[in-house]
Design a protein around this motif. Structure first.
Motif, PDB file in Angstrom:
ATOM      1  N   ARG A 138       2.907  -1.057  -4.652  1.00  0.00           N
ATOM      2  CA  ARG A 138       1.654  -0.288  -4.703  1.00  0.00           C
ATOM      3  C   ARG A 138       1.887   1.128  -4.196  1.00  0.00           C
ATOM      4  O   ARG A 138       1.360   2.100  -4.732  1.00  0.00           O
ATOM      5  CB  ARG A 138       0.579  -0.985  -3.888  1.00  0.00           C
ATOM      6  CG  ARG A 138       0.012  -2.202  -4.554  1.00  0.00           C
ATOM      7  CD  ARG A 138      -1.189  -2.737  -3.786  1.00  0.00           C
ATOM      8  NE  ARG A 138      -1.672  -3.957  -4.391  1.00  0.00           N
ATOM      9  CZ  ARG A 138      -1.421  -5.176  -3.912  1.00  0.00           C
ATOM     10  NH1 ARG A 138      -0.700  -5.353  -2.828  1.00  0.00           N
ATOM     11  NH2 ARG A 138      -1.903  -6.231  -4.530  1.00  0.00           N
ATOM     12  N   ARG A 139       2.682   1.255  -3.136  1.00  0.00           N
ATOM     13  CA  ARG A 139       2.989   2.574  -2.576  1.00  0.00           C
ATOM     14  C   ARG A 139       3.723   3.431  -3.609  1.00  0.00           C
ATOM     15  O   ARG A 139       3.418   4.622  -3.771  1.00  0.00           O
ATOM     16  CB  ARG A 139       3.854   2.403  -1.320  1.00  0.00           C
ATOM     17  CG  ARG A 139       4.294   3.703  -0.716  1.00  0.00           C
ATOM     18  CD  ARG A 139       5.188   3.459   0.472  1.00  0.00           C
ATOM     19  NE  ARG A 139       5.980   4.638   0.699  1.00  0.00           N
ATOM     20  CZ  ARG A 139       7.088   4.656   1.407  1.00  0.00           C
ATOM     21  NH1 ARG A 139       7.535   3.577   1.976  1.00  0.00           N
ATOM     22  NH2 ARG A 139       7.755   5.766   1.565  1.00  0.00           N
ATOM     23  N   LEU A 140       4.681   2.863  -4.313  1.00  0.00           N
ATOM     24  CA  LEU A 140       5.422   3.612  -5.329  1.00  0.00           C
ATOM     25  C   LEU A 140       4.500   4.058  -6.459  1.00  0.00           C
ATOM     26  O   LEU A 140       4.656   5.144  -7.010  1.00  0.00           O
ATOM     27  CB  LEU A 140       6.573   2.774  -5.884  1.00  0.00           C
ATOM     28  CG  LEU A 140       7.744   2.563  -4.923  1.00  0.00           C
ATOM     29  CD1 LEU A 140       8.672   1.477  -5.449  1.00  0.00           C
ATOM     30  CD2 LEU A 140       8.502   3.855  -4.692  1.00  0.00           C
ATOM     31  N   ASP A 150       1.452   4.862  -6.154  1.00  0.00           N
ATOM     32  CA  ASP A 150       0.588   5.921  -5.630  1.00  0.00           C
ATOM     33  C   ASP A 150       1.305   7.248  -5.420  1.00  0.00           C
ATOM     34  O   ASP A 150       0.680   8.242  -5.091  1.00  0.00           O
ATOM     35  CB  ASP A 150      -0.039   5.492  -4.303  1.00  0.00           C
ATOM     36  CG  ASP A 150      -1.099   4.427  -4.492  1.00  0.00           C
ATOM     37  OD1 ASP A 150      -1.608   4.285  -5.624  1.00  0.00           O
ATOM     38  OD2 ASP A 150      -1.408   3.740  -3.502  1.00  0.00           O
ATOM     39  N   GLU A 151       2.628   7.286  -5.606  1.00  0.00           N
ATOM     40  CA  GLU A 151       3.390   8.526  -5.363  1.00  0.00           C
ATOM     41  C   GLU A 151       2.980   9.610  -6.335  1.00  0.00           C
ATOM     42  O   GLU A 151       2.621   9.375  -7.450  1.00  0.00           O
ATOM     43  CB  GLU A 151       4.901   8.284  -5.532  1.00  0.00           C
ATOM     44  CG  GLU A 151       5.508   7.561  -4.384  1.00  0.00           C
ATOM     45  CD  GLU A 151       7.040   7.424  -4.538  1.00  0.00           C
ATOM     46  OE1 GLU A 151       7.594   7.658  -5.624  1.00  0.00           O
ATOM     47  OE2 GLU A 151       7.646   7.057  -3.537  1.00  0.00           O
ATOM     48  N   GLU A 165      10.285   8.779   2.082  1.00  0.00           N
ATOM     49  CA  GLU A 165      10.402   8.478   0.655  1.00  0.00           C
ATOM     50  C   GLU A 165      11.525   7.473   0.447  1.00  0.00           C
ATOM     51  O   GLU A 165      12.581   7.563   1.076  1.00  0.00           O
ATOM     52  CB  GLU A 165      10.705   9.756  -0.128  1.00  0.00           C
ATOM     53  CG  GLU A 165      10.740   9.517  -1.614  1.00  0.00           C
ATOM     54  CD  GLU A 165      10.921  10.790  -2.412  1.00  0.00           C
ATOM     55  OE1 GLU A 165      11.491  10.696  -3.512  1.00  0.00           O
ATOM     56  OE2 GLU A 165      10.498  11.853  -1.942  1.00  0.00           O
ATOM     57  N   LEU A 192      -2.933   6.870   8.884  1.00  0.00           N
ATOM     58  CA  LEU A 192      -1.787   6.066   8.477  1.00  0.00           C
ATOM     59  C   LEU A 192      -0.500   6.827   8.749  1.00  0.00           C
ATOM     60  O   LEU A 192      -0.456   8.042   8.590  1.00  0.00           O
ATOM     61  CB  LEU A 192      -1.882   5.727   6.987  1.00  0.00           C
ATOM     62  CG  LEU A 192      -3.093   4.892   6.583  1.00  0.00           C
ATOM     63  CD1 LEU A 192      -3.131   4.728   5.072  1.00  0.00           C
ATOM     64  CD2 LEU A 192      -3.066   3.542   7.258  1.00  0.00           C
ATOM     65  N   LEU A 214       5.307   7.690   5.787  1.00  0.00           N
ATOM     66  CA  LEU A 214       6.498   6.886   5.549  1.00  0.00           C
ATOM     67  C   LEU A 214       7.527   7.711   4.793  1.00  0.00           C
ATOM     68  O   LEU A 214       7.178   8.505   3.922  1.00  0.00           O
ATOM     69  CB  LEU A 214       6.133   5.640   4.737  1.00  0.00           C
ATOM     70  CG  LEU A 214       5.113   4.712   5.401  1.00  0.00           C
ATOM     71  CD1 LEU A 214       4.694   3.616   4.435  1.00  0.00           C
ATOM     72  CD2 LEU A 214       5.662   4.126   6.676  1.00  0.00           C
ATOM     73  N   PRO A 238       3.185  -4.617  -1.316  1.00  0.00           N
ATOM     74  CA  PRO A 238       2.741  -3.372  -0.685  1.00  0.00           C
ATOM     75  C   PRO A 238       3.637  -2.176  -1.045  1.00  0.00           C
ATOM     76  O   PRO A 238       3.139  -1.055  -1.239  1.00  0.00           O
ATOM     77  CB  PRO A 238       2.789  -3.670   0.814  1.00  0.00           C
ATOM     78  CG  PRO A 238       2.687  -5.147   0.915  1.00  0.00           C
ATOM     79  CD  PRO A 238       3.386  -5.678  -0.315  1.00  0.00           C
ATOM     80  N   VAL A 239       4.934  -2.386  -1.141  1.00  0.00           N
ATOM     81  CA  VAL A 239       5.855  -1.299  -1.462  1.00  0.00           C
ATOM     82  C   VAL A 239       5.674  -0.885  -2.922  1.00  0.00           C
ATOM     83  O   VAL A 239       5.698   0.308  -3.240  1.00  0.00           O
ATOM     84  CB  VAL A 239       7.320  -1.675  -1.163  1.00  0.00           C
ATOM     85  CG1 VAL A 239       8.269  -0.557  -1.537  1.00  0.00           C
ATOM     86  CG2 VAL A 239       7.485  -2.064   0.292  1.00  0.00           C
TER      87      VAL A 239
END
Length: 66
Positions: A61-63, A65-66, A10, A5, A8, A58-59
Motif C-alpha cells: 500500500r505504501r508503494l 501511495d508513492e 525510500e 506518522l 520512512l 502495508p508495504v
C-alpha cells in the motif's frame, strides 16, 4: 490532536517486499508505472505479491501511495 506518522526511508528497487514469492519493490513500482496496478488487489493479481502470508500488504500500500 493529529497523529504524526514517521518518515520512512525510500525502499530500494531491489528490496524484497513479498518474501513468500520473492517480489521486489521495483517489481511493484514497474507494474504501477505501467498502469497495471492501482490497488492492493491489482498488485496481487499482477505480481502475485501479497497472496501468501499477507504480511507485506502495508508495504505494498505504501508503494502504491508513492
Amino acid at each position: 490532536a493529529s497523529r504524526v506518522l514517521p518518515i520512512l526511508p525510500e525502499l530500494a528497487d531491489e528490496r524484497v517486499v513479498c518474501h513468500c514469492l520473492d517480489v521486489t519493490a521495483g517489481d511493484i513500482r514497474s507494474a504501477n508505472e505501467m498502469g497495471a496496478v492501482e490497488s492492493l488487489r491489482a498488485v496481487m493479481i499482477e505480481t502475485r505479491a501479497g497472496t501468501g502470508c499477507t504480511c507485506c500488504h502495508p508495504v505494498i500500500r505504501r508503494l502504491l501511495d508513492e
